[in-house]
Design a protein around this motif. Structure first.
Motif, short mmCIF file in Angstrom:
data_model
loop_
_atom_site.label_atom_id
_atom_site.label_comp_id
_atom_site.label_asym_id
_atom_site.label_seq_id
_atom_site.Cartn_x
_atom_site.Cartn_y
_atom_site.Cartn_z
N GLU A 58 0.83 -1.20 0.00
CA GLU A 58 0.00 0.00 0.00
C GLU A 58 0.86 1.25 0.00
N MET A 59 1.95 1.22 0.74
CA MET A 59 2.85 2.36 0.75
C MET A 59 3.51 2.53 -0.61
N GLY A 60 3.85 1.41 -1.26
CA GLY A 60 4.44 1.48 -2.59
C GLY A 60 3.49 2.08 -3.60
N LYS A 61 2.21 1.70 -3.52
CA LYS A 61 1.21 2.26 -4.44
C LYS A 61 1.07 3.76 -4.24
N ALA A 62 1.09 4.19 -2.99
CA ALA A 62 0.95 5.61 -2.71
C ALA A 62 2.17 6.39 -3.18
N TYR A 63 3.33 5.76 -3.11
CA TYR A 63 4.58 6.44 -3.42
C TYR A 63 4.84 6.54 -4.93
N VAL A 64 4.49 5.48 -5.67
CA VAL A 64 4.92 5.40 -7.06
C VAL A 64 4.32 6.49 -7.94
N THR A 65 3.09 6.91 -7.68
CA THR A 65 2.47 7.94 -8.51
C THR A 65 3.24 9.25 -8.43
N THR A 66 3.57 9.64 -7.22
CA THR A 66 4.33 10.87 -7.04
C THR A 66 5.73 10.75 -7.60
N VAL A 67 6.36 9.58 -7.37
CA VAL A 67 7.71 9.37 -7.90
C VAL A 67 7.72 9.46 -9.41
N ARG A 68 6.72 8.86 -10.05
CA ARG A 68 6.65 8.86 -11.51
C ARG A 68 6.56 10.28 -12.06
N GLN A 69 5.70 11.09 -11.45
CA GLN A 69 5.55 12.47 -11.91
C GLN A 69 6.81 13.28 -11.62
N ALA A 70 7.40 13.04 -10.44
CA ALA A 70 8.61 13.78 -10.07
C ALA A 70 9.77 13.45 -11.00
N LEU A 71 9.91 12.18 -11.39
CA LEU A 71 10.98 11.81 -12.30
C LEU A 71 10.82 12.48 -13.66
#
Length: 289
Positions: free
Chosen positions: A63-76
């Motif tokens: 669940e933490m990974g799902k929450a994190y990946v969206t922001t990481v993807r946009q930030a990258l």
């Protein structure tokens, strides 16, 4: 909580999350699967949170990974755009690693090309010292020591127990059938570890007779070169014996009172992500070697 996160780790995380496969991520990024896995474990270690559920032939986001990946993807995506337009390619980072000379030359250095292949953005400066107590060099990022773990100048994390074993030249391996055959000498002693022969002969009930020819060398590297040339027998760390050394072990390894430790000095500076990555890689090397 998590500052100075390595961009390469985030790219590996994003690719693995998209493919739900470390293999798929490694193929996309041009890295090995082991490198991608190490990136993500380093990221999880820094975040202090699991990002993936790892099951046999199945990878899924927590669940933490799902929450994190969206922001990481946009930030990258944003970082790539801004960095490329303003600053160009990301600069290579260099870390300094210090290790005992024989460990560095015979065990660590042969593994560094694989590290560099997997982590091309990190350059390494490897420095050595003969006596592990002489560790006052400034600017060392990662320090490896061999000893009993009783130092007071830094915290010591044990990486691996060690064993010792006698060795002879490869071309002599059929001539040496038992420990007592080693008494023909010459016996090669390594300064700082002169008691190793007593351990070997004591374990088999043999006694070193007066008059046995002996050498005294200051490093395992020089001792192994002498042995490989047929100049005698030595007792060395089992870990340091490879086909490239030109020597063969004799009998079974024996316990050794010293171990390899990863040192961490007290410092106000935050540990850099590339340093944490190398330390994680080093732990894996000791665990699997």
């Amino acid at each position: 909580m998590a500052r100075n996160i390595n961009l390469t780790w985030l790219r590996s995380f994003e690719a693995a999350a998209r493919h739900l496969s470390f293999t798929g991520a490694s193929e996309e990024l041009g890295l090995t699967q082991a490198a991608v896995s190490l990136h993500i474990r380093s990221l999880e270690r820094q975040l202090r949170s699991k990002l993936f559920h790892r099951r046999a032939r199945h990878l899924s986001l927590t669940e933490m990974g799902k929450a994190y990946v969206t922001t990481v993807r946009q930030a990258l995506a944003d970082i790539d755009l801004v960095s490329a337009s303003l600053f160009g390619p990301r600069a290579t980072q260099t870390i300094t690693v210090m290790a005992p000379v024989s460990t560095a030359a015979l065990w660590l250095a042969p593994r560094l090309p694989v590290f560099k292949r997997d982590f091309p953005g990190i350059d390494l400066r490897l420095v050595t010292n003969i006596w592990t107590e002489a560790t006052k060099l400034e600017g060392v990022d990662v320090e490896l020591r061999l000893g009993r773990g009783d130092w007071t100048d830094a915290a010591a994390e044990k990486l691996a127990e060690e064993t010792i074993v006698p060795v002879c030249a490869e071309h002599q391996r059929n001539e040496i059938r038992q420990t007592s055959d080693l008494l023909r000498g010459p016996l090669v002693h390594i300064l700082g570890h002169e008691g190793n022969w007593e351990r070997v002969f004591g374990a088999s009930g043999c006694v070193i007779e007066p008059g046995v020819a002996q050498y005294f060398m200051d490093t395992t590297v020089s001792a192994l070169q002498l042995v490989a040339a047929g100049g005698g027998f030595a007792t060395v760390l089992s870990r340091l014996i490879t086909p490239q050394t030109g020597v063969a072990p004799i009998g079974e390894p024996l316990p050794f009172p010293e171990a390899h430790y990863l040192m961490r000095r007290v410092s106000k500076r935050a540990v850099q992500p590339e340093v944490e990555l190398f330390e994680t890689w080093l732990r894996d090397q000791f665990a699997t070697a």
